[in-house]
Design a protein around this motif. Structure first.
Motif, PDB file in Angstrom:
ATOM      1  N   LEU A 118       0.827  -1.207   0.000  1.00 54.29           N
ATOM      2  CA  LEU A 118       0.000   0.000   0.000  1.00 54.29           C
ATOM      3  C   LEU A 118       0.865   1.263   0.000  1.00 54.29           C
ATOM      4  O   LEU A 118       0.556   2.235  -0.701  1.00 54.29           O
ATOM      5  N   ARG A 119       1.949   1.247   0.759  1.00 53.90           N
ATOM      6  CA  ARG A 119       2.859   2.413   0.774  1.00 53.90           C
ATOM      7  C   ARG A 119       3.562   2.596  -0.569  1.00 53.90           C
ATOM      8  O   ARG A 119       3.826   3.724  -0.984  1.00 53.90           O
TER       9      ARG A 119
ATOM     10  N   HIS B 258       1.006   4.243  -2.764  1.00 54.66           N
ATOM     11  CA  HIS B 258       0.703   5.619  -2.330  1.00 54.66           C
ATOM     12  C   HIS B 258       1.731   6.072  -1.293  1.00 54.66           C
ATOM     13  O   HIS B 258       1.478   5.983  -0.084  1.00 54.66           O
ATOM     14  N   PRO B 259       2.888   6.555  -1.736  1.00 60.93           N
ATOM     15  CA  PRO B 259       3.931   6.952  -0.780  1.00 60.93           C
ATOM     16  C   PRO B 259       3.529   8.131   0.108  1.00 60.93           C
ATOM     17  O   PRO B 259       4.034   8.282   1.211  1.00 60.93           O
TER      18      PRO B 259
ATOM     19  N   THR C  98      -0.818   7.746   2.546  1.00 64.26           N
ATOM     20  CA  THR C  98      -1.173   6.364   2.240  1.00 64.26           C
ATOM     21  C   THR C  98      -2.568   5.999   2.746  1.00 64.26           C
ATOM     22  O   THR C  98      -3.400   5.515   1.968  1.00 64.26           O
TER      23      THR C  98
ATOM     24  N   VAL D 282      -5.599   5.081   0.195  1.00 60.76           N
ATOM     25  CA  VAL D 282      -6.107   3.698   0.169  1.00 60.76           C
ATOM     26  C   VAL D 282      -7.573   3.696   0.581  1.00 60.76           C
ATOM     27  O   VAL D 282      -8.397   2.999  -0.020  1.00 60.76           O
TER      28      VAL D 282
ATOM     29  N   LEU E 165      -1.618  -0.273   8.503  1.00 59.77           N
ATOM     30  CA  LEU E 165      -0.266   0.182   8.165  1.00 59.77           C
ATOM     31  C   LEU E 165       0.715   0.033   9.317  1.00 59.77           C
ATOM     32  O   LEU E 165       1.916  -0.093   9.091  1.00 59.77           O
TER      33      LEU E 165
END
Length: 147
Positions: free
Chosen positions: A57-58, A61-62, A65, A69, A84
């Protein structure tokens, strides 16, 4: 006891329909027919690896996040934030939303063991993405006077 054949099950359902059709009549007929209760499925020992889920996920989407998400999968951002930091695992429903949002690549990234179909689907999806990117780049190259 399970009906011995599909026709036995059909007979049970037909007997439920011999009286006025209602959910309670069907339930009563089914319970009277001694249909077996479902047994617990054998565990396939499939697990979601939370650190690998977080990394996936990171990587997608850095920045922001949890917020991004949450928007992609339609789940609360606080819930995603818990995933996370590995405070909680996604529920089945949330896992299905993640798969719907990110495709088979998510399964390959964080589910063990990886089902064979998921690996094949992820490769096919990646191939389509690469081909689309190549077509986009070829168009851009043509615009600037390249080949």
């Amino acid at each position: 006891m399970m009906p011995s054949s599909p026709s036995s099950l059909l007979e049970v359902l037909m007997s439920a329909c011999s009286s006025p059709i209602s959910l309670s009549n069907i339930r009563a007929s089914l319970s009277a027919s001694a249909l077996p209760r479902p047994r617990a499925a054998r565990s396939a020992q499939i697990a979601v690896d939370l650190p690998r889920l977080a990394a996936f996920l990171r990587d997608r989407h850095p920045v922001d996040t949890a917020k991004r998400v949450a928007a992609d999968a339609g789940v609360p951002s606080r819930t995603v934030a818990n995933w996370l930091v590995s405070d909680a695992a996604p529920t089945f429903q949330h896992t299905m939303r993640l798969v719907a949002a990110y495709g088979p690549a998510l399964i390959v990234a964080c589910v063990t063991p990886v089902p064979g179909w998921a690996g094949e689907a992820a490769r096919a999806e990646r191939k389509r993405a690469i081909e689309a990117e190549l077509a986009r780049l070829a168009g851009e190259l043509a615009e600037v006077g390249g080949v």
